[in-house]
Enzyme design. Structure first.
Site, PDB file in Angstrom:
ATOM      1  N   ARG A 129      13.534  72.383   9.615  1.00 32.55           N
ATOM      2  CA  ARG A 129      13.789  73.297   8.484  1.00 32.55           C
ATOM      3  C   ARG A 129      14.330  74.641   8.968  1.00 32.55           C
ATOM      4  NH1 ARG A 129       9.048  70.453   6.564  1.00 32.55           N
ATOM      5  NH2 ARG A 129       8.010  71.452   8.301  1.00 32.55           N
TER       6      ARG A 129
ATOM      7  N   THR B 261      10.676  74.441  17.495  1.00 30.62           N
ATOM      8  CA  THR B 261       9.936  73.179  17.577  1.00 30.62           C
ATOM      9  C   THR B 261       8.460  73.464  17.314  1.00 30.62           C
ATOM     10  OG1 THR B 261       9.332  73.446  19.897  1.00 30.62           O
ATOM     11  CG2 THR B 261      11.495  72.489  19.459  1.00 30.62           C
TER      12      THR B 261
ATOM     13  N   ARG C 126       6.230  79.033  18.240  1.00 28.71           N
ATOM     14  CA  ARG C 126       4.834  79.077  18.684  1.00 28.71           C
ATOM     15  C   ARG C 126       4.783  79.571  20.133  1.00 28.71           C
ATOM     16  NH1 ARG C 126       3.406  79.367  14.270  1.00 28.71           N
ATOM     17  NH2 ARG C 126       2.016  78.029  13.067  1.00 28.71           N
TER      18      ARG C 126
ATOM     19  N   GLU D 110      -3.215  85.116  20.230  1.00 32.17           N
ATOM     20  CA  GLU D 110      -2.916  86.170  19.245  1.00 32.17           C
ATOM     21  C   GLU D 110      -4.207  86.734  18.676  1.00 32.17           C
ATOM     22  OE1 GLU D 110      -0.163  84.551  16.367  1.00 32.17           O
ATOM     23  OE2 GLU D 110       1.315  84.107  17.897  1.00 32.17           O
TER      24      GLU D 110
ATOM     25  N   HIS E 243       3.737  88.363  15.026  1.00 30.92           N
ATOM     26  CA  HIS E 243       3.707  87.141  14.198  1.00 30.92           C
ATOM     27  C   HIS E 243       4.038  87.460  12.731  1.00 30.92           C
ATOM     28  CE1 HIS E 243       1.949  82.820  14.098  1.00 30.92           C
ATOM     29  NE2 HIS E 243       2.872  82.962  13.160  1.00 30.92           N
ATOM     30  N   LEU E 244       5.250  87.945  12.543  1.00 33.55           N
ATOM     31  CA  LEU E 244       5.681  88.391  11.213  1.00 33.55           C
ATOM     32  C   LEU E 244       6.608  87.408  10.508  1.00 33.55           C
ATOM     33  CD1 LEU E 244       6.479  92.193  11.823  1.00 33.55           C
ATOM     34  CD2 LEU E 244       4.406  91.165  10.879  1.00 33.55           C
TER      35      LEU E 244
HETATM   36  P1  NAD Z   1      10.072  71.311  11.381  1.00 32.32           P
HETATM   37  O1  NAD Z   1       9.005  70.296  11.544  1.00 32.32           O
HETATM   38  O2  NAD Z   1      10.875  71.312  10.139  1.00 32.32           O
HETATM   39  O3  NAD Z   1      11.100  71.221  12.610  1.00 32.32           O
HETATM   40  C1  NAD Z   1      10.689  71.079  13.926  1.00 32.32           C
HETATM   41  C2  NAD Z   1      11.747  70.267  14.636  1.00 32.32           C
HETATM   42  O4  NAD Z   1      11.413  70.225  16.025  1.00 32.32           O
HETATM   43  C3  NAD Z   1      11.830  68.810  14.142  1.00 32.32           C
HETATM   44  O5  NAD Z   1      13.146  68.527  13.696  1.00 32.32           O
HETATM   45  C4  NAD Z   1      11.480  68.004  15.378  1.00 32.32           C
HETATM   46  O6  NAD Z   1      12.191  66.783  15.481  1.00 32.32           O
HETATM   47  C5  NAD Z   1      11.854  68.970  16.489  1.00 32.32           C
HETATM   48  N1  NAD Z   1      11.286  68.643  17.786  1.00 32.32           N
HETATM   49  C6  NAD Z   1      10.121  68.010  18.062  1.00 32.32           C
HETATM   50  N2  NAD Z   1       9.978  67.852  19.398  1.00 32.32           N
HETATM   51  C7  NAD Z   1      11.084  68.412  19.964  1.00 32.32           C
HETATM   52  C8  NAD Z   1      11.528  68.556  21.307  1.00 32.32           C
HETATM   53  N3  NAD Z   1      10.816  68.071  22.333  1.00 32.32           N
HETATM   54  N4  NAD Z   1      12.689  69.199  21.525  1.00 32.32           N
HETATM   55  C9  NAD Z   1      13.433  69.671  20.487  1.00 32.32           C
HETATM   56  N5  NAD Z   1      13.075  69.530  19.204  1.00 32.32           N
HETATM   57  C10 NAD Z   1      11.914  68.923  18.947  1.00 32.32           C
HETATM   58  O7  NAD Z   1       9.370  72.717  11.629  1.00 32.32           O
HETATM   59  P2  NAD Z   1       9.821  74.141  11.060  1.00 32.32           P
HETATM   60  O8  NAD Z   1       9.218  74.330   9.724  1.00 32.32           O
HETATM   61  O9  NAD Z   1      11.286  74.296  11.260  1.00 32.32           O
HETATM   62  O10 NAD Z   1       9.012  75.102  12.065  1.00 32.32           O
HETATM   63  C11 NAD Z   1       9.433  75.274  13.401  1.00 32.32           C
HETATM   64  C12 NAD Z   1       8.382  76.080  14.165  1.00 32.32           C
HETATM   65  O11 NAD Z   1       8.260  77.380  13.589  1.00 32.32           O
HETATM   66  C13 NAD Z   1       6.971  75.487  14.157  1.00 32.32           C
HETATM   67  O12 NAD Z   1       6.392  75.678  15.426  1.00 32.32           O
HETATM   68  C14 NAD Z   1       6.237  76.352  13.132  1.00 32.32           C
HETATM   69  O13 NAD Z   1       4.852  76.353  13.332  1.00 32.32           O
HETATM   70  C15 NAD Z   1       6.872  77.695  13.418  1.00 32.32           C
HETATM   71  N6  NAD Z   1       6.772  78.692  12.350  1.00 32.32           N
HETATM   72  C16 NAD Z   1       6.559  79.980  12.726  1.00 32.32           C
HETATM   73  C17 NAD Z   1       6.510  80.974  11.764  1.00 32.32           C
HETATM   74  C18 NAD Z   1       6.239  82.399  12.151  1.00 32.32           C
HETATM   75  O14 NAD Z   1       5.643  83.124  11.351  1.00 32.32           O
HETATM   76  N7  NAD Z   1       6.646  82.859  13.312  1.00 32.32           N
HETATM   77  C19 NAD Z   1       6.681  80.654  10.402  1.00 32.32           C
HETATM   78  C20 NAD Z   1       6.923  79.321  10.058  1.00 32.32           C
HETATM   79  C21 NAD Z   1       6.978  78.337  11.047  1.00 32.32           C
HETATM   80  C1  MLT Z   2       3.099  79.320   9.892  1.00 31.23           C
HETATM   81  O1  MLT Z   2       2.602  78.444  10.604  1.00 31.23           O
HETATM   82  O2  MLT Z   2       3.337  79.146   8.694  1.00 31.23           O
HETATM   83  C2  MLT Z   2       3.451  80.623  10.470  1.00 31.23           C
HETATM   84  O3  MLT Z   2       3.163  80.750  11.797  1.00 31.23           O
HETATM   85  C3  MLT Z   2       3.113  81.801   9.643  1.00 31.23           C
HETATM   86  C4  MLT Z   2       1.689  82.127   9.454  1.00 31.23           C
HETATM   87  O4  MLT Z   2       0.872  81.856  10.319  1.00 31.23           O
HETATM   88  O5  MLT Z   2       1.371  82.670   8.404  1.00 31.23           O
END
Ligand code: NAD
Ligand code: MLT
Length: 318
Positions: free
Chosen positions: A155, A207, A236, A265, A286-287
């Site tokens: 996504r 990822t 992450r 964190e 972590h925003l």
């Molecule tokens: P998602 O599940 O839609 O996409 C993750 C992708 O990673 C998938 O397409 C999967 O096939 C791929 N993947 C798995 N193993 C892999 C590998 N070895 N090499 C390359 N790609 C690989 O997830 P998303 O919603 O796009 O979220 C991505 C990351 O962002 C997650 O770790 C999520 O927890 C994190 N996140 C962080 C925040 C934040 O506040 N910083 C907010 C939302 C999500």
């Molecule tokens: C999540 O997993 O959705 C993000 O890291 C954001 C959050 O922890 O609120």
């Protein structure tokens, strides 16, 4: 079979729209934020369900304490890293999350961080606040014509690709599951990691943190990258090896790095602290999901799922 969720404990700061929706459907909500683990273990005995964001850890100990009462744990966010899912499953506790609700916000923060590595707006802004006028010190580079590698084309990764392509970047990417056609639709040239390393000017990781992605960016993989590569982690902590980046910043292999997430964190380790303090690092606490829009979305999504588990459809009164 409907779960009959009547009493919900909200453990972290979740938007009020969640509470409003649950209460409109006859579910009683109690807010108790930042409970020490002993108190949390006492409290969960009195509730059918708990809702968390990132701060509260739903460990095996907490789940065991709630055994007999706790039926559902809802995460108002994407990852479920702070919930012991195997322990929950063993206890028949449903774990649900809200993937997608904060993707655009996390994507936009990523794009902003990529931009802040090209143009040093953070230190330049700070210098102005300190009364300096130093135009030479804060010159940057264009993103136009540079190559961005997106690792993880789910996504968030795809949304980042779509946006940065419009800035004139070449987007290359890797994902073991996303198809060539899906990548192409987001303007991404899908490649192997070995093809990607020597081409990337910027690398952004999107990822989950799993064994295969821990230290995806490491001393070994950075050695295969261009001199002066820049890296971004809004996914992450642990996907990028912080010590490897610190070493790379010192040697010049890495020209800049931006982090929103950390292995621990809030950060406590000397390595993370050194990284955050480094002049070529932009760090945020972590925003990624911290926008009003994303917080409403995840709050409503988590409430809707609770209501659905009770066998009813959400009705909106406002
Ligand atoms: P998602 O599940 O839609 O996409 C993750 C992708 O990673 C998938 O397409 C999967 O096939 C791929 N993947 C798995 N193993 C892999 C590998 N070895 N090499 C390359 N790609 C690989 O997830 P998303 O919603 O796009 O979220 C991505 C990351 O962002 C997650 O770790 C999520 O927890 C994190 N996140 C962080 C925040 C934040 O506040 N910083 C907010 C939302 C999500
Ligand atoms: C999540 O997993 O959705 C993000 O890291 C954001 C959050 O922890 O609120």
């Amino acid at each position: 079979m409907p779960l009959n969720i009547r009493k919900v404990l909200v453990c972290d700061a979740v938007d009020k729209s969640c509470v409003e929706l649950l209460e409109q459907h006859g579910i009683k909500v109690t807010y108790k934020l930042k409970l020490p683990v002993e108190e949390l273990c006492q409290e969960v005995k009195n509730f059918d369900a708990a809702i968390v964001r990132s701060d509260t850890k739903i460990t095996a100990e907490v789940l065991a304490a709630g055994s007999g009462s706790l039926k559902v744990v809802g995460r108002a966010g994407a990852g479920v890293d702070n919930i012991d899912v195997p322990a929950a499953t063993a206890q028949n506790v449903v774990v649900l999350n809200t993937p997608g609700g904060n993707s655009i916000s996390a994507c936009e923060l990523t794009c902003i961080l990529i931009g802040s590595l090209a143009r040093p707006v953070v230190p330049a802004g700070q210098s102005m606040k300190e009364g300096r006028w130093d135009r030479k010190l804060y010159a940057g580079t264009e993103l136009y014509g540079k190559t961005l590698a997106v690792l993880g084309l789910g996504r968030i990764g795809r949304e980042v690709a779509i946006r940065m392509k419009t800035w004139g970047m070449r987007i290359i990417g890797y994902d073991p599951i996303t198809t060539e056609a899906e990548a192409q639709a987001a303007g991404i040239e899908k490649m192997t990691l070995e093809e990607i390393w020597p081409l990337a000017d910027y690398i952004t990781v999107h990822t989950p943190l799993i064994p295969a992605t821990r230290n995806l960016i490491s001393t070994e993989t950075l050695a295969k990258c261009k001199q002066g590569v820049k890296v971004v982690n809004v996914a992450r902590g642990g996907i990028i090896d912080e010590q490897a980046v610190l070493d790379g910043l010192e040697s010049g292999k890495v020209a800049g790095a931006a982090f929103d997430v950390y292995p621990e964190e809030p950060p406590k380790s000397a390595v993370t602290k050194a990284l955050i303090s480094h002049p070529k690092v932009v760090a945020t606490p972590h925003l990624g999901a911290s926008t009003s829009e994303a917080q409403v979305r995840v709050a409503v999504e988590v409430a809707e799922q609770f209501i659905a588990l009770n066998g009813t459809s959400p009705k909106y009164t406002s």
